[in-house]
Design a protein around this motif. Structure first.
Motif, PDB file in Angstrom:
ATOM      1  N   PHE A  45      31.545  26.610  12.947  1.00  0.00           N
ATOM      2  CA  PHE A  45      31.671  27.731  13.874  1.00  0.00           C
ATOM      3  C   PHE A  45      30.693  28.861  13.584  1.00  0.00           C
ATOM      4  CE2 PHE A  45      35.780  25.616  14.274  1.00  0.00           C
ATOM      5  CZ  PHE A  45      35.861  25.487  15.648  1.00  0.00           C
ATOM      6  N   SER A  46      30.311  29.048  12.326  1.00  0.00           N
ATOM      7  CA  SER A  46      29.369  30.121  12.008  1.00  0.00           C
ATOM      8  C   SER A  46      28.015  29.870  12.681  1.00  0.00           C
ATOM      9  CB  SER A  46      29.207  30.272  10.500  1.00  0.00           C
ATOM     10  OG  SER A  46      28.745  29.068   9.921  1.00  0.00           O
ATOM     11  N   GLU A  47      27.573  28.633  12.684  1.00  0.00           N
ATOM     12  CA  GLU A  47      26.317  28.294  13.361  1.00  0.00           C
ATOM     13  C   GLU A  47      26.459  28.453  14.866  1.00  0.00           C
ATOM     14  OE1 GLU A  47      24.895  24.448  12.113  1.00  0.00           O
ATOM     15  OE2 GLU A  47      25.451  24.881  10.039  1.00  0.00           O
ATOM     16  N   LEU A  48      27.603  28.066  15.361  1.00  0.00           N
ATOM     17  CA  LEU A  48      27.872  28.182  16.789  1.00  0.00           C
ATOM     18  C   LEU A  48      27.909  29.642  17.207  1.00  0.00           C
ATOM     19  CD1 LEU A  48      28.562  26.746  19.399  1.00  0.00           C
ATOM     20  CD2 LEU A  48      30.943  26.753  18.681  1.00  0.00           C
ATOM     21  N   LYS A  49      28.479  30.504  16.378  1.00  0.00           N
ATOM     22  CA  LYS A  49      28.532  31.930  16.689  1.00  0.00           C
ATOM     23  C   LYS A  49      27.129  32.512  16.826  1.00  0.00           C
ATOM     24  CE  LYS A  49      30.156  36.443  15.163  1.00  0.00           C
ATOM     25  NZ  LYS A  49      29.031  37.105  15.743  1.00  0.00           N
ATOM     26  N   GLU A  50      26.243  32.141  15.928  1.00  0.00           N
ATOM     27  CA  GLU A  50      24.870  32.638  16.018  1.00  0.00           C
ATOM     28  C   GLU A  50      24.238  32.227  17.346  1.00  0.00           C
ATOM     29  OE1 GLU A  50      22.509  31.591  12.603  1.00  0.00           O
ATOM     30  OE2 GLU A  50      24.145  32.126  11.253  1.00  0.00           O
ATOM     31  N   LYS A  51      24.445  30.982  17.735  1.00  0.00           N
ATOM     32  CA  LYS A  51      23.864  30.478  18.981  1.00  0.00           C
ATOM     33  C   LYS A  51      24.513  31.159  20.184  1.00  0.00           C
ATOM     34  CE  LYS A  51      20.920  27.701  20.096  1.00  0.00           C
ATOM     35  NZ  LYS A  51      19.538  28.149  20.343  1.00  0.00           N
ATOM     36  N   LEU A  52      25.817  31.338  20.162  1.00  0.00           N
ATOM     37  CA  LEU A  52      26.491  32.020  21.270  1.00  0.00           C
ATOM     38  C   LEU A  52      26.014  33.460  21.400  1.00  0.00           C
ATOM     39  CD1 LEU A  52      30.175  30.766  21.046  1.00  0.00           C
ATOM     40  CD2 LEU A  52      28.540  30.351  22.882  1.00  0.00           C
ATOM     41  N   ASP A  53      25.797  34.125  20.275  1.00  0.00           N
ATOM     42  CA  ASP A  53      25.286  35.490  20.323  1.00  0.00           C
ATOM     43  C   ASP A  53      23.932  35.527  21.021  1.00  0.00           C
ATOM     44  OD1 ASP A  53      27.533  36.453  19.029  1.00  0.00           O
ATOM     45  OD2 ASP A  53      26.556  36.613  17.072  1.00  0.00           O
ATOM     46  N   GLU A  54      23.069  34.554  20.720  1.00  0.00           N
ATOM     47  CA  GLU A  54      21.761  34.466  21.385  1.00  0.00           C
ATOM     48  C   GLU A  54      21.929  34.255  22.888  1.00  0.00           C
ATOM     49  OE1 GLU A  54      18.905  31.585  19.958  1.00  0.00           O
ATOM     50  OE2 GLU A  54      19.582  31.941  17.906  1.00  0.00           O
ATOM     51  N   ILE A  55      22.781  33.307  23.238  1.00  0.00           N
ATOM     52  CA  ILE A  55      22.977  32.958  24.647  1.00  0.00           C
ATOM     53  C   ILE A  55      23.574  34.133  25.412  1.00  0.00           C
ATOM     54  CG2 ILE A  55      24.308  31.486  26.217  1.00  0.00           C
ATOM     55  CD1 ILE A  55      23.954  29.253  24.077  1.00  0.00           C
ATOM     56  N   LEU A  56      24.540  34.810  24.825  1.00  0.00           N
ATOM     57  CA  LEU A  56      25.205  35.915  25.507  1.00  0.00           C
ATOM     58  C   LEU A  56      24.321  37.158  25.631  1.00  0.00           C
ATOM     59  CD1 LEU A  56      28.750  35.655  23.920  1.00  0.00           C
ATOM     60  CD2 LEU A  56      28.135  35.149  26.282  1.00  0.00           C
ATOM     61  N   ALA A  57      23.286  37.229  24.841  1.00  0.00           N
ATOM     62  CA  ALA A  57      22.447  38.428  24.808  1.00  0.00           C
ATOM     63  C   ALA A  57      21.827  38.757  26.166  1.00  0.00           C
ATOM     64  CB  ALA A  57      21.363  38.289  23.746  1.00  0.00           C
ATOM     65  N   ASP A  58      21.384  37.742  26.908  1.00  0.00           N
ATOM     66  CA  ASP A  58      20.726  38.018  28.188  1.00  0.00           C
ATOM     67  C   ASP A  58      21.608  37.726  29.397  1.00  0.00           C
ATOM     68  OD1 ASP A  58      20.690  35.256  28.279  1.00  0.00           O
ATOM     69  OD2 ASP A  58      18.521  35.069  28.372  1.00  0.00           O
ATOM     70  N   GLY A  59      22.813  37.211  29.202  1.00  0.00           N
ATOM     71  CA  GLY A  59      23.729  36.974  30.310  1.00  0.00           C
ATOM     72  C   GLY A  59      23.378  35.803  31.199  1.00  0.00           C
ATOM     73  N   ARG A  60      22.436  34.981  30.759  1.00  0.00           N
ATOM     74  CA  ARG A  60      22.045  33.788  31.524  1.00  0.00           C
ATOM     75  C   ARG A  60      21.964  32.609  30.583  1.00  0.00           C
ATOM     76  NH1 ARG A  60      19.976  34.229  36.472  1.00  0.00           N
ATOM     77  NH2 ARG A  60      18.870  32.291  36.193  1.00  0.00           N
ATOM     78  N   ILE A  61      22.151  31.419  31.126  1.00  0.00           N
ATOM     79  CA  ILE A  61      21.993  30.202  30.355  1.00  0.00           C
ATOM     80  C   ILE A  61      20.867  29.410  30.989  1.00  0.00           C
ATOM     81  CG2 ILE A  61      23.071  28.071  29.548  1.00  0.00           C
ATOM     82  CD1 ILE A  61      25.751  29.464  29.819  1.00  0.00           C
ATOM     83  N   ASP A  62      19.729  29.365  30.318  1.00  0.00           N
ATOM     84  CA  ASP A  62      18.607  28.606  30.866  1.00  0.00           C
ATOM     85  C   ASP A  62      18.774  27.122  30.488  1.00  0.00           C
ATOM     86  OD1 ASP A  62      17.450  28.120  28.265  1.00  0.00           O
ATOM     87  OD2 ASP A  62      16.532  30.096  28.350  1.00  0.00           O
ATOM     88  N   PRO A  63      17.987  26.243  31.084  1.00  0.00           N
ATOM     89  CA  PRO A  63      18.146  24.807  30.829  1.00  0.00           C
ATOM     90  C   PRO A  63      18.077  24.442  29.347  1.00  0.00           C
ATOM     91  CG  PRO A  63      16.763  25.123  32.729  1.00  0.00           C
ATOM     92  CD  PRO A  63      16.986  26.500  32.128  1.00  0.00           C
ATOM     93  N   GLU A  64      17.219  25.103  28.596  1.00  0.00           N
ATOM     94  CA  GLU A  64      17.110  24.799  27.160  1.00  0.00           C
ATOM     95  C   GLU A  64      18.400  25.164  26.429  1.00  0.00           C
ATOM     96  OE1 GLU A  64      14.704  26.570  23.429  1.00  0.00           O
ATOM     97  OE2 GLU A  64      13.497  26.068  25.171  1.00  0.00           O
ATOM     98  N   GLU A  65      19.012  26.289  26.787  1.00  0.00           N
ATOM     99  CA  GLU A  65      20.257  26.721  26.148  1.00  0.00           C
ATOM    100  C   GLU A  65      21.426  25.803  26.506  1.00  0.00           C
ATOM    101  OE1 GLU A  65      19.464  31.513  25.801  1.00  0.00           O
ATOM    102  OE2 GLU A  65      20.262  30.706  27.663  1.00  0.00           O
ATOM    103  N   GLN A  66      21.380  25.235  27.696  1.00  0.00           N
ATOM    104  CA  GLN A  66      22.451  24.327  28.078  1.00  0.00           C
ATOM    105  C   GLN A  66      22.467  23.128  27.181  1.00  0.00           C
ATOM    106  OE1 GLN A  66      22.538  23.322  32.220  1.00  0.00           O
ATOM    107  NE2 GLN A  66      22.343  25.440  32.858  1.00  0.00           N
TER     108      GLN A  66
END
Length: 66
Positions: A45-66
């Protein structure tokens, strides 16, 4: 922990359907983070939290983030 992972998986799946984060989805993710805060410091979950923080930062999910 399985319940936490399943809940998060369902939320992420719903968000990726349209690739947009709406305010309700952000609130759900934030609530999940508060509910399972004790898990966010532990792998995986710690790794997942870092990634979620990145994804949530701009409010969009681009194809690479998906």
């Amino acid at each position: 922990m399985p319940q936490a992972a399943q809940t998060l998986q369902g939320m992420i799946h719903g968000i990726t359907i349209d690739g947009e984060l709406n305010p309700e989805e952000v609130a759900e993710l934030m609530n999940w983070g508060r509910e399972y805060a004790d898990l966010l410091g532990k792998a995986p979950f710690s790794e997942l939290k870092e990634k979620l923080d990145e994804i949530l930062a701009d409010g969009r999910i681009d194809p690479e983030e998906q």
